[in-house]
Scaffold this motif. Structure first.
Motif, PDB file in Angstrom:
ATOM      1  N   VAL A 106      37.929  58.665  52.832  1.00 45.51           N
ATOM      2  CA  VAL A 106      38.323  58.408  51.454  1.00 45.51           C
ATOM      3  C   VAL A 106      39.344  59.164  50.956  1.00 45.51           C
ATOM      4  N   ALA A 107      40.241  58.723  50.213  1.00 46.41           N
ATOM      5  CA  ALA A 107      41.484  59.599  49.545  1.00 46.41           C
ATOM      6  C   ALA A 107      41.748  58.982  48.176  1.00 46.41           C
ATOM      7  N   LEU A 108      41.785  59.752  47.068  1.00 49.14           N
ATOM      8  CA  LEU A 108      41.888  59.229  45.729  1.00 49.14           C
ATOM      9  C   LEU A 108      42.911  60.319  45.012  1.00 49.14           C
ATOM     10  N   GLY A 109      44.099  59.576  44.984  1.00 49.52           N
ATOM     11  CA  GLY A 109      45.178  60.461  44.164  1.00 49.52           C
ATOM     12  C   GLY A 109      44.782  61.097  42.917  1.00 49.52           C
ATOM     13  N   LYS A 110      44.336  59.988  41.947  1.00 50.59           N
ATOM     14  CA  LYS A 110      43.836  60.348  40.583  1.00 50.59           C
ATOM     15  C   LYS A 110      43.112  59.347  40.206  1.00 50.59           C
TER      16      LYS A 110
ATOM     17  N   HIS B  39      39.354  64.105  48.142  1.00 49.66           N
ATOM     18  CA  HIS B  39      39.198  63.840  49.628  1.00 49.66           C
ATOM     19  C   HIS B  39      37.881  63.789  50.066  1.00 49.66           C
ATOM     20  N   TYR B  40      37.258  62.864  50.907  1.00 49.26           N
ATOM     21  CA  TYR B  40      36.121  62.813  51.563  1.00 49.26           C
ATOM     22  C   TYR B  40      36.154  62.321  52.979  1.00 49.26           C
ATOM     23  N   PRO B  41      35.323  62.939  54.097  1.00 52.95           N
ATOM     24  CA  PRO B  41      34.438  64.049  53.561  1.00 52.95           C
ATOM     25  C   PRO B  41      34.843  65.620  53.445  1.00 52.95           C
ATOM     26  N   GLU B  42      36.438  65.467  53.684  1.00 48.65           N
ATOM     27  CA  GLU B  42      36.906  66.590  53.502  1.00 48.65           C
ATOM     28  C   GLU B  42      36.633  67.237  52.319  1.00 48.65           C
ATOM     29  N   SER B  43      36.531  68.663  52.048  1.00 50.84           N
ATOM     30  CA  SER B  43      36.096  69.241  50.709  1.00 50.84           C
ATOM     31  C   SER B  43      37.239  70.248  50.430  1.00 50.84           C
ATOM     32  N   THR B  44      38.105  69.802  49.243  1.00 50.67           N
ATOM     33  CA  THR B  44      39.390  70.497  48.818  1.00 50.67           C
ATOM     34  C   THR B  44      39.102  70.884  47.357  1.00 50.67           C
TER      35      THR B  44
ATOM     36  N   THR C  56      39.420  54.022  56.933  1.00 53.75           N
ATOM     37  CA  THR C  56      39.968  54.852  55.949  1.00 53.75           C
ATOM     38  C   THR C  56      40.209  54.017  54.618  1.00 53.75           C
ATOM     39  N   VAL C  57      39.907  54.564  53.618  1.00 52.35           N
ATOM     40  CA  VAL C  57      40.319  53.848  52.206  1.00 52.35           C
ATOM     41  C   VAL C  57      41.112  54.869  51.366  1.00 52.35           C
ATOM     42  N   THR C  58      42.200  54.589  50.812  1.00 49.16           N
ATOM     43  CA  THR C  58      43.077  55.283  50.020  1.00 49.16           C
ATOM     44  C   THR C  58      43.329  54.589  48.837  1.00 49.16           C
ATOM     45  N   VAL C  59      43.194  55.141  47.535  1.00 51.39           N
ATOM     46  CA  VAL C  59      43.354  54.661  46.410  1.00 51.39           C
ATOM     47  C   VAL C  59      44.326  55.526  45.265  1.00 51.39           C
ATOM     48  N   GLY C  60      45.581  54.966  45.169  1.00 55.50           N
ATOM     49  CA  GLY C  60      46.417  56.010  44.366  1.00 55.50           C
ATOM     50  C   GLY C  60      45.939  56.379  43.208  1.00 55.50           C
TER      51      GLY C  60
END
Length: 198
Positions: free
Chosen positions: A100-104, A138-143, A41-45
């Motif tokens: 991968v999750a990117l807040g903004k 969010h990836y691979p989730e598609s929202t 997992t990779v998260t970027v605020g």
């Protein structure tokens, strides 16, 4: 890695012996970084790019100025890569894709100029005050991701888009506002083809 941060300042890309850079980036900042290799997992605020510039030119021979920044093509033949080793289901990346999750993500106050020297009278285009905002990626989730884009076109016109987009399948629900996007900037192409004034 938890609560990491990366800041790069005053970046520039220039051609050899050129007086002005092709691109500049005064600030690139990533905050609230988190990386988990085991969980993949990779998260970027926040990702922020501010006050960047780009100056593109299509020269008389049709080549772009940025092509000179690329290394010359190597014509030598290369050996074929070795065949990949057999993998078990647990080692298969497709079975456990990275998340991968990117807040903004925000691009703030960018400027782009482009000069096309191919027409008899060069065509000039500028984009100023380019601002882009993308949230909740969010990836691979598609929202649905809230998104905004706006810029000034050749100083007199403006373009703005606001709404939401999805990356898989690619779709968008957007409201668009366009003002004073004139055709005068395309006059050199019309003159070469039809000899008509806009």
């Amino acid at each position: 890695v938890h609560q990491g941060a990366v800041t790069l300042a005053n970046l520039a890309v220039a051609e050899p012996a050129a007086s002005l850079p092709v691109a500049t980036l005064p600030l690139l900042a990533l905050n609230d970084l988190a990386l988990d290799l085991k969980q993949r997992t990779v998260t970027v605020g926040t990702l922020l790019l501010r006050d960047g510039t780009f100056a593109g030119v299509r020269e008389k021979d049709g080549r772009l100025n940025v092509e000179r920044l690329l290394p010359p093509a190597d014509g030598a033949s290369q050996a074929a890569p070795p065949a990949p080793a057999p993998t078990t289901p647990d080692a298969d990346p497709a079975a456990h894709p990275w998340k991968v999750a990117l807040g903004k993500a925000e691009i703030s106050n960018f400027g782009i100029s482009f000069v096309d020297q191919v027409p008899m009278q060069p065509a000039r285009f500028t984009i100023d005050q380019l601002n882009v905002s993308l949230r909740d990626l969010h990836y691979p989730e598609s929202t649905a991701m809230p998104a905004d884009l706006s810029f000034l076109w050749n100083r007199d016109g403006s373009f703005a888009v606001s709404g939401s987009i999805r990356h898989t399948p690619l779709s968008a629900e957007l409201d668009t506002t366009i003002k004073n996007i004139g055709l005068a900037a395309f006059q050199p192409y019309v003159e070469d083809a039809l000899y008509v004034d806009l």
